[in-house]
Design an enzyme around this catalytic site. Sequence first.
Site, short mmCIF file in Angstrom:
data_model
loop_
_atom_site.label_atom_id
_atom_site.label_comp_id
_atom_site.label_asym_id
_atom_site.label_seq_id
_atom_site.Cartn_x
_atom_site.Cartn_y
_atom_site.Cartn_z
NE ARG A 136 33.09 22.15 -48.72
CZ ARG A 136 33.52 21.01 -48.19
NH1 ARG A 136 34.82 20.74 -48.14
NH2 ARG A 136 32.67 20.14 -47.69
CG ASN B 80 32.83 20.67 -44.27
OD1 ASN B 80 32.73 19.50 -43.94
ND2 ASN B 80 31.94 21.26 -45.05
N GLY C 95 38.66 19.33 -46.94
CA GLY C 95 39.62 18.49 -47.63
C GLY C 95 40.60 19.28 -48.47
CB SER D 107 33.70 12.96 -46.15
OG SER D 107 34.87 13.71 -46.00
CD GLU E 292 35.42 12.62 -42.77
OE1 GLU E 292 35.69 13.46 -43.64
OE2 GLU E 292 34.83 12.90 -41.71
CE1 TYR F 161 37.42 13.97 -50.21
CE2 TYR F 161 35.69 12.54 -49.39
CZ TYR F 161 36.45 13.67 -49.27
OH TYR F 161 36.25 14.52 -48.22
CG ASP G 187 29.12 21.61 -47.34
OD1 ASP G 187 30.04 22.30 -47.78
OD2 ASP G 187 29.26 20.46 -46.89
CD GLU H 107 28.21 18.92 -43.29
OE1 GLU H 107 29.33 18.63 -42.80
OE2 GLU H 107 27.36 18.08 -43.61
#
Length: 304
Positions: A246, A267, A271, A141, A15, A207, A248, A265
């Site tokens: 964050r 984070n 990002g 990601s 990443e 992205y 998910d 999951e």
Amino acid sequence: MTRHVAVLMGGWSSEREVSLTSGRACAKALREEGFKVTEVDVGRDLAEQLAKIKPDVAFNALHGPYGEDGTVQGLLEIVGIPYTHSGVLASALAMSKPMAKDVWRAHGLPMAEGKVVHRSAFTGGAVMPHPYVIKPLNEGSSVGVHIVMNGDNYQPQDDAGWHFGEHVLVERYIPGREIQVAVMGDRVLGAIEIRAHGRFYDYEAKYTDGKATHLMPAPILKSAYEEVCALALKAHQVLGCRGVTRSDWRYDDTAGEPGKFYLLEINTQPGMTPLSLVPEIAAHQGLSFGQLVRWMVEDASCGR
């Protein structure tokens, strides 16, 4: 006020490019907020890099192994530089999907059935009834994620592009919607729905502009919205996270609302690119990008 911020970015994980984009955006915003900023493309000599520039705080914009899994956090603890986002233990737990799920399961959070298997297990056929999802144990990601639908025969042991270890996480595929929730400290910022234009919200959709539609706030029942926000805060807290996270979620409303949420999951270093979700969710709450990164720097610490 803390004046000199080292923005850690790049590194050597899969990443790297996302991290560079996040780091540059954060560095620019921090300068506009009045901070002195040094951008650091992280190498294995990070301790020496930091000793030279002597920052007051480290803004950790790294993604993936080493930067997000507690390794860099441990180094920053040793050298005594306060840093953004979660600490060593929470970062390590969150990066290891099976370990995080063990903690969440013990606290009653809803998740899809799953198991860890060796790549060779697929030579005997499907490892669980279709459809299911194959994931690396510790990547972010959506790197390396594959959805195996009825009739598909993807096997990681036959994939020359699989560089994520000998074991994989296999989970039951949950139909429905993609919901993501941002938490800032002890406050839930909100929930957003992502509608990918492809099969799922993969690396390209995350992205590349135009590959997904963002709906903020998530257009679900008020009671369901409140439920997933409460669940996200609990997921953040029981892992011991701090700063911004964050999480998910899949929201199975195929039989109608209210549906059922499944935690995928969390984070710990989400990002911060122009297409990233946390800044978008924060903006809906009236927080500018500059205000968000300023808060993250002011929240930085060691030892917790």
